[in-house]
Motif scaffolding. Structure first.
Motif, mmCIF file in Angstrom:
data_model
loop_
_atom_site.group_PDB
_atom_site.id
_atom_site.type_symbol
_atom_site.label_atom_id
_atom_site.label_comp_id
_atom_site.label_asym_id
_atom_site.label_seq_id
_atom_site.Cartn_x
_atom_site.Cartn_y
_atom_site.Cartn_z
ATOM 1 N N TYR A 204 69.884 -23.019 -34.387
ATOM 2 C CA TYR A 204 68.426 -23.018 -34.983
ATOM 3 C C TYR A 204 68.081 -24.330 -34.864
ATOM 4 N N ARG A 205 68.522 -25.423 -34.660
ATOM 5 C CA ARG A 205 67.935 -26.739 -34.464
ATOM 6 C C ARG A 205 67.521 -26.697 -32.871
ATOM 7 N N LYS A 206 68.235 -26.344 -31.940
ATOM 8 C CA LYS A 206 67.778 -26.263 -30.562
ATOM 9 C C LYS A 206 66.326 -25.355 -30.641
ATOM 10 N N GLN A 207 66.527 -24.229 -31.288
ATOM 11 C CA GLN A 207 65.199 -23.333 -31.346
ATOM 12 C C GLN A 207 64.005 -23.964 -32.076
ATOM 13 N N LEU A 208 64.132 -24.664 -33.047
ATOM 14 C CA LEU A 208 63.268 -25.307 -33.644
ATOM 15 C C LEU A 208 62.754 -26.435 -32.585
ATOM 16 N N LEU A 209 63.607 -27.291 -32.072
ATOM 17 C CA LEU A 209 63.077 -28.147 -31.021
ATOM 18 C C LEU A 209 62.232 -27.536 -29.988
ATOM 19 N N ARG A 210 62.827 -26.410 -29.532
ATOM 20 C CA ARG A 210 62.012 -25.829 -28.506
ATOM 21 C C ARG A 210 60.425 -25.477 -28.853
ATOM 22 N N LEU A 211 60.383 -24.935 -30.030
ATOM 23 C CA LEU A 211 59.216 -24.205 -30.642
ATOM 24 C C LEU A 211 58.170 -25.345 -30.717
ATOM 25 N N SER A 212 58.848 -26.523 -31.392
ATOM 26 C CA SER A 212 57.831 -27.492 -31.487
ATOM 27 C C SER A 212 57.389 -28.553 -30.447
ATOM 28 N N GLY A 213 58.392 -28.328 -29.213
ATOM 29 C CA GLY A 213 57.858 -29.063 -28.273
ATOM 30 C C GLY A 213 58.149 -30.527 -28.189
ATOM 31 N N ASN A 214 59.047 -31.118 -29.346
ATOM 32 C CA ASN A 214 58.949 -32.481 -29.546
ATOM 33 C C ASN A 214 60.397 -32.953 -28.507
ATOM 34 N N GLU A 215 60.388 -34.310 -28.236
ATOM 35 C CA GLU A 215 61.694 -34.828 -27.515
ATOM 36 C C GLU A 215 62.916 -34.841 -28.513
ATOM 37 N N GLU A 216 62.528 -34.926 -29.717
ATOM 38 C CA GLU A 216 63.895 -34.947 -30.678
ATOM 39 C C GLU A 216 63.478 -34.370 -31.958
ATOM 40 N N THR A 217 64.479 -33.623 -32.631
ATOM 41 C CA THR A 217 64.637 -33.023 -33.982
ATOM 42 C C THR A 217 63.959 -33.832 -34.850
ATOM 43 N N THR A 218 62.973 -33.498 -35.403
ATOM 44 C CA THR A 218 62.414 -34.161 -36.744
ATOM 45 C C THR A 218 63.412 -34.060 -38.060
ATOM 46 N N ASN A 219 63.371 -34.848 -39.035
ATOM 47 C CA ASN A 219 64.080 -34.632 -40.305
ATOM 48 C C ASN A 219 64.047 -33.201 -40.913
ATOM 49 N N SER A 220 62.606 -32.668 -40.881
ATOM 50 C CA SER A 220 62.412 -31.594 -41.465
ATOM 51 C C SER A 220 63.171 -30.483 -40.801
ATOM 52 N N GLU A 221 63.105 -30.348 -39.671
ATOM 53 C CA GLU A 221 63.525 -29.413 -38.884
ATOM 54 C C GLU A 221 65.005 -29.372 -38.768
ATOM 55 N N ARG A 222 65.718 -30.672 -38.969
ATOM 56 C CA ARG A 222 66.996 -30.480 -39.347
ATOM 57 C C ARG A 222 67.452 -30.056 -40.656
ATOM 58 N N PHE A 223 66.737 -30.176 -41.752
ATOM 59 C CA PHE A 223 66.773 -29.859 -43.050
ATOM 60 C C PHE A 223 66.514 -28.276 -43.028
ATOM 61 N N ILE A 224 65.676 -27.656 -42.209
ATOM 62 C CA ILE A 224 65.466 -26.131 -42.266
ATOM 63 C C ILE A 224 66.633 -25.477 -41.503
ATOM 64 N N ALA A 225 66.952 -26.070 -40.513
ATOM 65 C CA ALA A 225 68.131 -25.585 -39.564
ATOM 66 C C ALA A 225 69.134 -25.463 -40.423
ATOM 67 N N GLY A 226 69.685 -26.623 -40.954
ATOM 68 C CA GLY A 226 70.901 -26.493 -41.765
ATOM 69 C C GLY A 226 70.601 -25.617 -43.119
ATOM 70 N N ALA A 227 69.972 -25.598 -43.907
ATOM 71 C CA ALA A 227 69.657 -24.423 -44.767
ATOM 72 C C ALA A 227 69.773 -22.987 -44.176
ATOM 73 N N ALA A 228 69.131 -22.628 -43.136
ATOM 74 C CA ALA A 228 69.186 -21.575 -42.576
ATOM 75 C C ALA A 228 70.626 -21.240 -42.044
ATOM 76 N N ALA A 229 71.411 -22.120 -41.746
ATOM 77 C CA ALA A 229 72.672 -21.969 -41.203
ATOM 78 C C ALA A 229 73.897 -21.964 -42.339
ATOM 79 N N GLY A 230 73.363 -22.571 -43.620
ATOM 80 C CA GLY A 230 74.317 -22.379 -44.637
ATOM 81 C C GLY A 230 73.973 -20.796 -45.169
ATOM 82 N N ILE A 231 72.700 -20.388 -45.161
ATOM 83 C CA ILE A 231 72.640 -19.003 -45.724
ATOM 84 C C ILE A 231 73.286 -18.018 -44.562
ATOM 85 N N THR A 232 73.073 -18.297 -43.485
ATOM 86 C CA THR A 232 73.966 -17.405 -42.620
ATOM 87 C C THR A 232 75.139 -17.147 -42.727
ATOM 88 N N ALA A 233 76.084 -18.493 -42.906
ATOM 89 C CA ALA A 233 77.517 -18.443 -43.056
ATOM 90 C C ALA A 233 77.816 -17.706 -44.305
#
Length: 420
Positions: A204-233
């Motif tokens: 999820y983090r890599k996909q959000l980074l690809r969609l945003s086009g940033n060089e590094e993942t932002t804190n909000s993207e890390r938070f969203i990716a972590g929440a989505a990973a927790g729900i999936t698991a």
């Protein structure tokens, strides 16, 4: 298909010219090629050896220097090739089209083979990624199983003794192995859970980074990716957690292990009893995973951008393949353990009340089933706000080493298994 006609014509006049080779020669018979339509007459006059005959618009010949010894040949034959008006072009186009089709087919086959190779590499990399998370969970959970047992005693059985008295009781009644009671089902639950959790977060983090086009993942993207990973698991692994809680609860010994508990719940309470507490589990795991992964990544990013971190990365690049797996850890062994423990502690404190409510929901029977909110209110009524944090200290003692070891083993196994 174009029409293709072959015709032999006598092209000589009544007189007999002298030819530059004997009649019994095996050389090519002097002649020409009639092509309709063909060259202009001006060009034909330049190459025609028969000056006595009128030039033909549709005749070409190859002139040769005459030698002294020459023989007369009565008949010269010309190969006449007559094509339909669009035959030559059609034949060319068909050949060109066939070549293009062959090239396209070869290109398509190459693309399919390339996609298959990429898919295989992706599948192998995914498998390695999942195994890295699973091994991390196995090692960490087995290491902290005694602390996990103490936490469950406080949450599930409502134990009132202090930690030292509880340890003494378990050691006297069940022996040393009593501290690892239920560890097998715990490993079976946490191994796929952590494997899916780690892999889902990275994906999820890599996909959000690809969609945003940033060089590094932002804190909000890390938070969203972590929440989505927790729900999936949580959705994929909750049934095993429910069975484990049922086994540890009073009377769980009589159910006959994992398979027996599974059959009992299906027969008496239905299939969806395995997903009892799904909503509070999601409410608990989503912020827990979000805090856990985002805190770790923020600490890691801050270090790697510091002068010390840049220097370490530069030294690692210079050493290259000479480094062992431990030295290839970007944070180093100690810092990886420390940052994992801090991230785990933050996540546990932020979401522990949801964990208490979830455990109580899993123990409810169908006749007295209550909702998540009603269960939380009942806990507060019976024991006050501190009841929502019952067992927090042993839980933190369990989470700190568990989180640090799990992240350390996960990062280490990714290097060993060469996960991309």
């Amino acid at each position: 298909m174009p029409k293709f006609h072959l015709q032999f014509k006598n092209s000589l006049p009544d007189y007999q010219p002298y030819l530059p080779f004997p009649s019994n020669s095996n050389l090519l018979v002097p002649g020409g090629l009639f092509i309709d339509p063909c060259f202009p007459s001006s060009l034909l006059d330049l190459v025609s050896p028969f000056k006595g005959s009128p030039p033909s618009k549709n005749t070409t010949c190859v002139s040769r220097r005459q030698k002294r010894e020459s023989v007369a040949v009565k008949d010269l034959f010309f190969l006449s090739v007559s094509l339909s008006s669009d035959g030559l072009v059609s034949e060319h186009k068909e050949c060109q089209l066939q070549n293009e089709l062959n090239k396209k087919n070869k290109g398509a086959v190459a693309q399919v083979q390339q996609k298959v190779r990429v898919t295989r590499r992706g599948a192998v990399n995914t498998t390695k990624h999942l195994w890295a998370g699973a091994i991390a969970a196995m090692v960490s959970r087995t290491f902290v199983a005694p602390l996990e047992r103490l936490k469950l005693e406080y949450i599930v059985r409502g134990e009132q003794r202090n930690i030292f008295e509880l340890v003494k009781k378990i050691a006297l009644t069940q022996g040393l192995l009593g501290f690892w009671k239920g560890n097998l089902i715990n490993v079976l639950r946490t191994a796929p859970f952590k494997a899916v959790n780690f892999y889902a977060y990275d994906t999820y983090r890599k996909q959000l980074l690809r969609l945003s086009g940033n060089e590094e993942t932002t804190n909000s993207e890390r938070f969203i990716a972590g929440a989505a990973a927790g729900i999936t698991a949580t959705v994929l692994c909750l049934p095993l957690d429910t069975i484990r809680t049922k086994l540890v609860a009073p009377g769980g010994e009589a159910l006959g292990g994992v398979i027996g508990a599974f059959r009992h719940m299906i027969q008496t309470e239905g299939f969806f009893s395995l997903y009892r507490g799904l909503v509070p589990s999601i409410v608990s795991m989503a912020p827990s995973a979000a805090v856990f992964y985002s805190v770790y990544d923020m600490l890691k990013s801050a270090y790697l951008h510091s002068p010390e971190g840049r220097k370490r990365i530069q030294n690692m690049r210079q050493m290259g393949q000479d480094l062992n797996a431990l030295d290839q850890l970007e944070l180093g062994p100690v810092r990886t353990l420390l940052y994992g423990a801090i991230a785990g502690a933050c996540a546990e404190v932020a979401t522990y009340p949801f964990e208490v409510v979830r455990r109580q929901l899993q123990l409810q029977v169908q006749a007295s089933k209550m909702g998540a909110l009603a269960t939380g209110l009942k806990i507060v009524e019976q024991g006050g706000i501190p009841a929502l944090y019952a067992g927090l200290i042993p839980s933190l003692l369990q989470v700190l080493p568990s989180a640090s070891i799990s992240y350390f083993v996960y990062e280490f196994m990714k290097i060993v298994l060469k996960v991309n």
